[in-house]
Design a protein around this motif. Structure first.
Motif, PDB file in Angstrom:
ATOM      1  N   LEU A  61      10.266-152.455 -13.522  1.00  0.00           N
ATOM      2  CA  LEU A  61      11.715-151.774 -13.591  1.00  0.00           C
ATOM      3  C   LEU A  61      11.055-150.815 -14.411  1.00  0.00           C
ATOM      4  O   LEU A  61      11.844-149.975 -14.749  1.00  0.00           O
ATOM      5  CB  LEU A  61      12.927-152.906 -14.674  1.00  0.00           C
ATOM      6  CG  LEU A  61      12.772-154.415 -13.503  1.00  0.00           C
ATOM      7  CD1 LEU A  61      13.786-155.342 -13.927  1.00  0.00           C
ATOM      8  CD2 LEU A  61      13.685-153.892 -11.982  1.00  0.00           C
ATOM      9  N   GLY A  62      11.305-150.615 -16.050  1.00  0.00           N
ATOM     10  CA  GLY A  62      11.067-150.098 -16.872  1.00  0.00           C
ATOM     11  C   GLY A  62      10.349-148.182 -16.790  1.00  0.00           C
ATOM     12  O   GLY A  62      10.579-147.413 -17.330  1.00  0.00           O
ATOM     13  N   GLY A  63       9.408-148.469 -15.335  1.00  0.00           N
ATOM     14  CA  GLY A  63       8.387-147.258 -15.080  1.00  0.00           C
ATOM     15  C   GLY A  63       8.728-146.995 -14.168  1.00  0.00           C
ATOM     16  O   GLY A  63       8.002-146.329 -13.001  1.00  0.00           O
ATOM     17  N   ARG A  64       9.932-146.759 -13.170  1.00  0.00           N
ATOM     18  CA  ARG A  64      10.862-146.760 -12.425  1.00  0.00           C
ATOM     19  C   ARG A  64      10.279-145.336 -11.534  1.00  0.00           C
ATOM     20  O   ARG A  64       9.919-144.924 -10.933  1.00  0.00           O
ATOM     21  CB  ARG A  64      12.414-147.105 -11.774  1.00  0.00           C
ATOM     22  CG  ARG A  64      11.543-149.183 -11.328  1.00  0.00           C
ATOM     23  CD  ARG A  64      13.252-149.174 -10.881  1.00  0.00           C
ATOM     24  NE  ARG A  64      14.130-149.228 -11.927  1.00  0.00           N
ATOM     25  CZ  ARG A  64      15.425-149.353 -12.146  1.00  0.00           C
ATOM     26  NH1 ARG A  64      16.040-150.174 -11.754  1.00  0.00           N
ATOM     27  NH2 ARG A  64      16.203-149.411 -13.561  1.00  0.00           N
ATOM     28  N   PRO A  65      10.852-144.310 -12.803  1.00  0.00           N
ATOM     29  CA  PRO A  65      10.734-143.161 -13.042  1.00  0.00           C
ATOM     30  C   PRO A  65       9.419-142.907 -12.316  1.00  0.00           C
ATOM     31  O   PRO A  65       9.237-141.475 -11.259  1.00  0.00           O
ATOM     32  CB  PRO A  65      11.195-142.573 -14.066  1.00  0.00           C
ATOM     33  CG  PRO A  65      11.755-144.034 -14.989  1.00  0.00           C
ATOM     34  CD  PRO A  65      11.556-144.805 -14.424  1.00  0.00           C
ATOM     35  N   GLU A  66       8.513-142.986 -13.203  1.00  0.00           N
ATOM     36  CA  GLU A  66       6.906-143.260 -12.716  1.00  0.00           C
ATOM     37  C   GLU A  66       6.462-143.617 -10.785  1.00  0.00           C
ATOM     38  O   GLU A  66       5.962-143.250 -10.557  1.00  0.00           O
ATOM     39  CB  GLU A  66       5.656-143.169 -13.703  1.00  0.00           C
ATOM     40  CG  GLU A  66       6.060-142.751 -15.055  1.00  0.00           C
ATOM     41  CD  GLU A  66       7.319-142.931 -15.755  1.00  0.00           C
ATOM     42  OE1 GLU A  66       7.802-142.378 -16.921  1.00  0.00           O
ATOM     43  OE2 GLU A  66       7.956-144.319 -15.685  1.00  0.00           O
ATOM     44  N   LEU A  67       7.254-144.413 -10.972  1.00  0.00           N
ATOM     45  CA  LEU A  67       7.063-145.264  -9.463  1.00  0.00           C
ATOM     46  C   LEU A  67       7.648-143.787  -8.440  1.00  0.00           C
ATOM     47  O   LEU A  67       7.394-144.672  -7.407  1.00  0.00           O
ATOM     48  CB  LEU A  67       7.461-146.124  -9.179  1.00  0.00           C
ATOM     49  CG  LEU A  67       6.546-147.612 -10.621  1.00  0.00           C
ATOM     50  CD1 LEU A  67       6.951-148.901 -10.785  1.00  0.00           C
ATOM     51  CD2 LEU A  67       5.724-147.495 -10.085  1.00  0.00           C
ATOM     52  N   ARG A  68       8.755-143.170  -8.945  1.00  0.00           N
ATOM     53  CA  ARG A  68       9.191-142.906  -7.341  1.00  0.00           C
ATOM     54  C   ARG A  68       8.448-142.429  -6.637  1.00  0.00           C
ATOM     55  O   ARG A  68       7.432-141.059  -6.692  1.00  0.00           O
ATOM     56  CB  ARG A  68      10.401-142.027  -7.441  1.00  0.00           C
ATOM     57  CG  ARG A  68      11.794-142.828  -8.624  1.00  0.00           C
ATOM     58  CD  ARG A  68      12.831-142.461  -8.800  1.00  0.00           C
ATOM     59  NE  ARG A  68      13.649-142.310  -9.254  1.00  0.00           N
ATOM     60  CZ  ARG A  68      14.269-142.384 -10.626  1.00  0.00           C
ATOM     61  NH1 ARG A  68      13.578-141.711 -11.159  1.00  0.00           N
ATOM     62  NH2 ARG A  68      15.035-142.958 -11.141  1.00  0.00           N
ATOM     63  N   GLY A  69       8.506-142.108  -5.528  1.00  0.00           N
ATOM     64  CA  GLY A  69       7.962-141.482  -4.148  1.00  0.00           C
ATOM     65  C   GLY A  69       6.482-142.040  -4.149  1.00  0.00           C
ATOM     66  O   GLY A  69       5.305-141.404  -3.478  1.00  0.00           O
ATOM     67  N   GLN A  70       6.086-143.129  -4.676  1.00  0.00           N
ATOM     68  CA  GLN A  70       4.836-144.148  -4.917  1.00  0.00           C
ATOM     69  C   GLN A  70       4.562-144.952  -3.738  1.00  0.00           C
ATOM     70  O   GLN A  70       3.743-145.483  -4.154  1.00  0.00           O
ATOM     71  CB  GLN A  70       3.853-144.049  -5.753  1.00  0.00           C
ATOM     72  CG  GLN A  70       3.835-142.690  -6.868  1.00  0.00           C
ATOM     73  CD  GLN A  70       2.911-142.867  -8.152  1.00  0.00           C
ATOM     74  OE1 GLN A  70       1.388-143.168  -7.667  1.00  0.00           O
ATOM     75  NE2 GLN A  70       3.405-143.252  -8.902  1.00  0.00           N
ATOM     76  N   GLY A  71       5.862-145.837  -2.784  1.00  0.00           N
ATOM     77  CA  GLY A  71       5.417-146.420  -1.937  1.00  0.00           C
ATOM     78  C   GLY A  71       4.547-146.632  -1.525  1.00  0.00           C
ATOM     79  O   GLY A  71       3.943-147.800  -1.052  1.00  0.00           O
ATOM     80  N   ARG A  72       4.045-145.811  -0.224  1.00  0.00           N
ATOM     81  CA  ARG A  72       2.812-146.614   0.622  1.00  0.00           C
ATOM     82  C   ARG A  72       1.736-146.815  -0.240  1.00  0.00           C
ATOM     83  O   ARG A  72       0.924-147.031   0.349  1.00  0.00           O
ATOM     84  CB  ARG A  72       2.349-144.482   0.657  1.00  0.00           C
ATOM     85  CG  ARG A  72       1.296-145.162   1.759  1.00  0.00           C
ATOM     86  CD  ARG A  72       0.990-144.033   2.761  1.00  0.00           C
ATOM     87  NE  ARG A  72      -1.001-143.934   3.502  1.00  0.00           N
ATOM     88  CZ  ARG A  72      -1.049-142.627   4.007  1.00  0.00           C
ATOM     89  NH1 ARG A  72      -0.191-141.879   3.923  1.00  0.00           N
ATOM     90  NH2 ARG A  72      -1.950-142.727   4.960  1.00  0.00           N
ATOM     91  N   ARG A  73       1.506-145.768  -1.502  1.00  0.00           N
ATOM     92  CA  ARG A  73       0.378-146.193  -2.053  1.00  0.00           C
ATOM     93  C   ARG A  73       0.518-147.396  -2.722  1.00  0.00           C
ATOM     94  O   ARG A  73      -0.407-148.099  -2.973  1.00  0.00           O
ATOM     95  CB  ARG A  73      -0.139-145.084  -3.671  1.00  0.00           C
ATOM     96  CG  ARG A  73      -1.055-145.563  -4.746  1.00  0.00           C
ATOM     97  CD  ARG A  73      -1.612-144.160  -5.115  1.00  0.00           C
ATOM     98  NE  ARG A  73      -2.739-144.733  -5.856  1.00  0.00           N
ATOM     99  CZ  ARG A  73      -2.439-144.224  -7.727  1.00  0.00           C
ATOM    100  NH1 ARG A  73      -1.454-143.842  -8.037  1.00  0.00           N
ATOM    101  NH2 ARG A  73      -3.713-143.797  -7.744  1.00  0.00           N
ATOM    102  N   LEU A  74       1.512-147.523  -3.322  1.00  0.00           N
ATOM    103  CA  LEU A  74       1.959-149.846  -4.244  1.00  0.00           C
ATOM    104  C   LEU A  74       1.271-150.333  -3.074  1.00  0.00           C
ATOM    105  O   LEU A  74       1.554-151.395  -3.284  1.00  0.00           O
ATOM    106  CB  LEU A  74       3.499-149.365  -4.579  1.00  0.00           C
ATOM    107  CG  LEU A  74       3.185-149.097  -6.373  1.00  0.00           C
ATOM    108  CD1 LEU A  74       5.126-148.571  -6.389  1.00  0.00           C
ATOM    109  CD2 LEU A  74       3.082-149.263  -6.932  1.00  0.00           C
TER     110      LEU A  74
END
Length: 247
Positions: A61-74
């Motif tokens: 939750l705290g790292g959501r800004p860095e995770l944006r746009g990386q859905g496929r990779r995740l």
């Protein structure tokens, strides 16, 4: 459990959540705290893994800004980590840990040094596909995370930093999310098939969530160079300690 032991585990959870979200070293703090309140080693390990779910939730939750746009990779790395964590938990329940623990100090020491390798110009995001060897590495680290777990985050962070040119905060956010899934599936297995001490899980989970949520905020604001040195130094210290215990 006494009030002082409850408070000890909350404070240990906060410190461990911060260490886990920033450097992947949560268990280095939380596991000894569980031993200090009287839990046997195997039960402490299982209880710690279950409580770590909340550290993963907070740090993701705290790292959501860095995770944006990386859905496929995740999605790809997440499925890989889930399978690895399930296998690691199964191995822990079925096999002795002695042989594996002899390899762990070498892995952690090598990963700690890899964190220091200078990287090319950092990118803000890596939204494409990872190479197959990276996916295989994520699987291997996730197996280790489900099986034993100490400094698994250092191994995962070193792998992600070595594989891409993305920034430390972005790699750290991916590491937290992926390991949260690996740890979560392992914890689920332990809930059904192992002895979990829920009275110890509760205070540790409270601290884990708070520390895990704060960790990415700290990483976002600290300079990458000194933070890499801190992670590497802590990882090497753990490798030396585990090496002395194993050999």
């Amino acid at each position: 459990m006494s009030g002082s032991e409850f408070l000890l585990l909350v404070l240990a959870g906060v410190a461990a959540g911060l260490a886990g979200a920033m450097a992947g070293l949560a268990s280095v703090i939380s596991y000894p705290a569980l031993l200090a309140v009287g839990l046997p080693p195997v039960i402490a390990n299982v209880t710690n893994t279950v409580a770590l779910v909340f550290s993963g939730l907070g740090s993701t939750l705290g790292g959501r800004p860095e995770l944006r746009g990386q859905g496929r990779r995740l999605r790809v790395l997440g499925v890989t980590a889930t399978l690895g964590g399930a296998l690691g938990a199964t191995l822990l329940l079925l096999t002795p840990a002695a042989a594996f623990e002899r390899v762990v100090p070498v892995l952690i020491g090598g990963a700690s040094l890899c964190v220091l390798i200078p990287r090319p110009r950092a990118q803000q995001h890596h939204s494409g596909s990872d190479a197959r060897w990276v996916v295989a590495g994520v699987f291997a680290v996730s197996v280790y995370g489900g099986y034993f777990g100490a400094a698994a985050g250092v191994l995962m962070l070193a792998l992600l930093l070595f594989a891409t040119t993305e920034s430390l905060p972005n790699s750290n956010a991916i590491k937290n999310a992926v390991l949260a899934l690996a740890n979560g599936i392992a914890a689920l297995g332990f809930v059904f098939f192992a002895d979990v001490r829920w009275l110890a899980v509760l205070p540790l989970a409270i601290g884990f969530f708070a520390g895990g949520w704060l960790g990415p905020l700290v990483v976002r604001r600290l300079p990458a160079g000194p933070l890499r040195l801190l992670i590497a130094a802590a990882g090497m210290a753990i490798a030396i300690r585990l090496g002395l215990q194993a050999y």
